[in-house]
Write a protein that holds these residues in place. Structure first.
Motif, mmCIF file in Angstrom:
data_model
loop_
_atom_site.group_PDB
_atom_site.id
_atom_site.type_symbol
_atom_site.label_atom_id
_atom_site.label_comp_id
_atom_site.label_asym_id
_atom_site.label_seq_id
_atom_site.Cartn_x
_atom_site.Cartn_y
_atom_site.Cartn_z
ATOM 1 N N THR A 253 60.464 -97.875 55.010
ATOM 2 C CA THR A 253 59.900 -98.736 56.066
ATOM 3 C C THR A 253 59.052 -97.945 57.065
ATOM 4 O OG1 THR A 253 61.919 -98.547 57.383
ATOM 5 C CG2 THR A 253 61.736 -100.458 55.897
ATOM 6 N N VAL B 108 56.327 -102.973 54.957
ATOM 7 C CA VAL B 108 56.660 -104.151 55.766
ATOM 8 C C VAL B 108 55.555 -105.215 55.666
ATOM 9 C CG1 VAL B 108 57.259 -104.946 58.095
ATOM 10 C CG2 VAL B 108 58.200 -102.798 57.215
ATOM 11 N N TRP C 62 63.923 -105.901 57.770
ATOM 12 C CA TRP C 62 63.429 -104.766 56.973
ATOM 13 C C TRP C 62 64.358 -103.555 56.945
ATOM 14 C CZ3 TRP C 62 62.617 -101.156 60.669
ATOM 15 C CH2 TRP C 62 62.051 -101.520 61.888
#
Ligand code: FBP
Length: 262
Positions: free
Chosen positions: A37, A43, A234
């Motif tokens: 991430t 993302v 996420w």
């Protein structure tokens, strides 16, 4: 202003804003559990899920990635933001103008307001400029309404959250993003105080699937139109599967059990 149902950041009047400004607000620590991430592209890919009605990012990330995702992701330009390195009273620098955000392709703008900070007066004046410029571009305005600073220690007290929702209405935000005050009933008070301003719940640090979905359900039952969430999506190993569950609770208003079984 067009009705909220027709807003580019809503889907049938409901909202799921995926927030990804954490690299600025919190720094590397938020990417430790799922190191992929750290790469914004991860993302942006997650944000192409149908449940996501907008992705909230700062200027640099919008400039670098939005051109590749403009057909698949609605851009919410988070106008102000400050790093965790800042040790002063809560405050947030305005990092891009509404005019420039519109040029980049923003579908909406977002602005943090720290009510109760001794910077509140300056922040409200900056918000006025942003809100009036957003009206000229017909861009919905989302206020991250986070009372904090000086004597404000517990920013989740029901009265404080309801005040934050009301502050968003009074200053002209279309959407108030507030913390969940702990129960659906207390959230309803915030929704009532916000009047015509739509309320969305703020995500917070990661919790279990069931706990998070139950909180979201509590917010939806209270009349909130959805949520603005980052880490609780996420930071999961399978964010797409969790977005399926959130989609059920927010847009189809299913039970938590039903959402978990998908
Ligand atoms: P989360 O769902 O991860 O809490 O993200 C929402 C958000 O408002 C982000 O936009 C922002 O970076 C962060 O929370 C700010 O969190 P904090 O409460 O630590 O200021």
């Amino acid at each position: 202003m067009r009705p909220f149902e027709d807003s580019p950041i809503s889907r049938d009047g409901k909202v799921l804003i995926l927030a990804y400004d954490h690299g600025l607000e919190h720094g590397p620590v938020d990417f430790e559990d799922v190191p992929e991430t750290m790469n914004p592209e991860t993302v942006w890919e997650t944000a192409t899920h149908d449940a996501v009605s907008a992705l909230a990012v700062q200027k640099g990330i919008a400039e670098a990635y939005y051109p590749s995702y403009e057909d698949d992701v609605n851009l919410l330009a988070k106008l102000n933001g400050t790093s965790n390195l800042w040790m002063g009273e809560p405050d947030s620098a305005v990092n891009w103008s509404v005019d420039y955000a519109a040029e980049v392709g923003a579908d909406a703008v977002g602005f943090t307001m720290y009510g109760g900070s001794n910077k509140e007066v300056e922040m409200a004046e900056e918000f006025r400029k942003a809100q009036e410029a957003a009206r000229k571009h017909d861009l919905p305005v989302v206020m991250w309404s986070y009372p904090r600073g000086q004597g404000l220690k517990n920013d989740k007290k029901p009265d404080t959250i309801a005040y934050a929702a009301r502050q968003a209405l009074e200053l002209g935000a279309d959407v108030a993003k507030v913390k969940y005050p702990g129960s659906s009933e207390k959230m309803e008070f915030a929704v009532d105080m916000a009047g015509p301003t739509q309320v969305v719940m703020s995500g917070g640090s990661k919790t279990s699937d069931r706990d998070f979905l139950s909180t979201v359900k509590g917010a939806i039952d209270a009349g909130a139109v959805g949520l603005a969430v980052g880490r609780n999506v996420w930071q999961r190993e399978n964010p797409t599967q969790f977005l399926d569950a959130l989609e059920a609770v927010i847009y189809e208003e299913t039970s938590v059990e039903e959402a978990l079984s998908r």
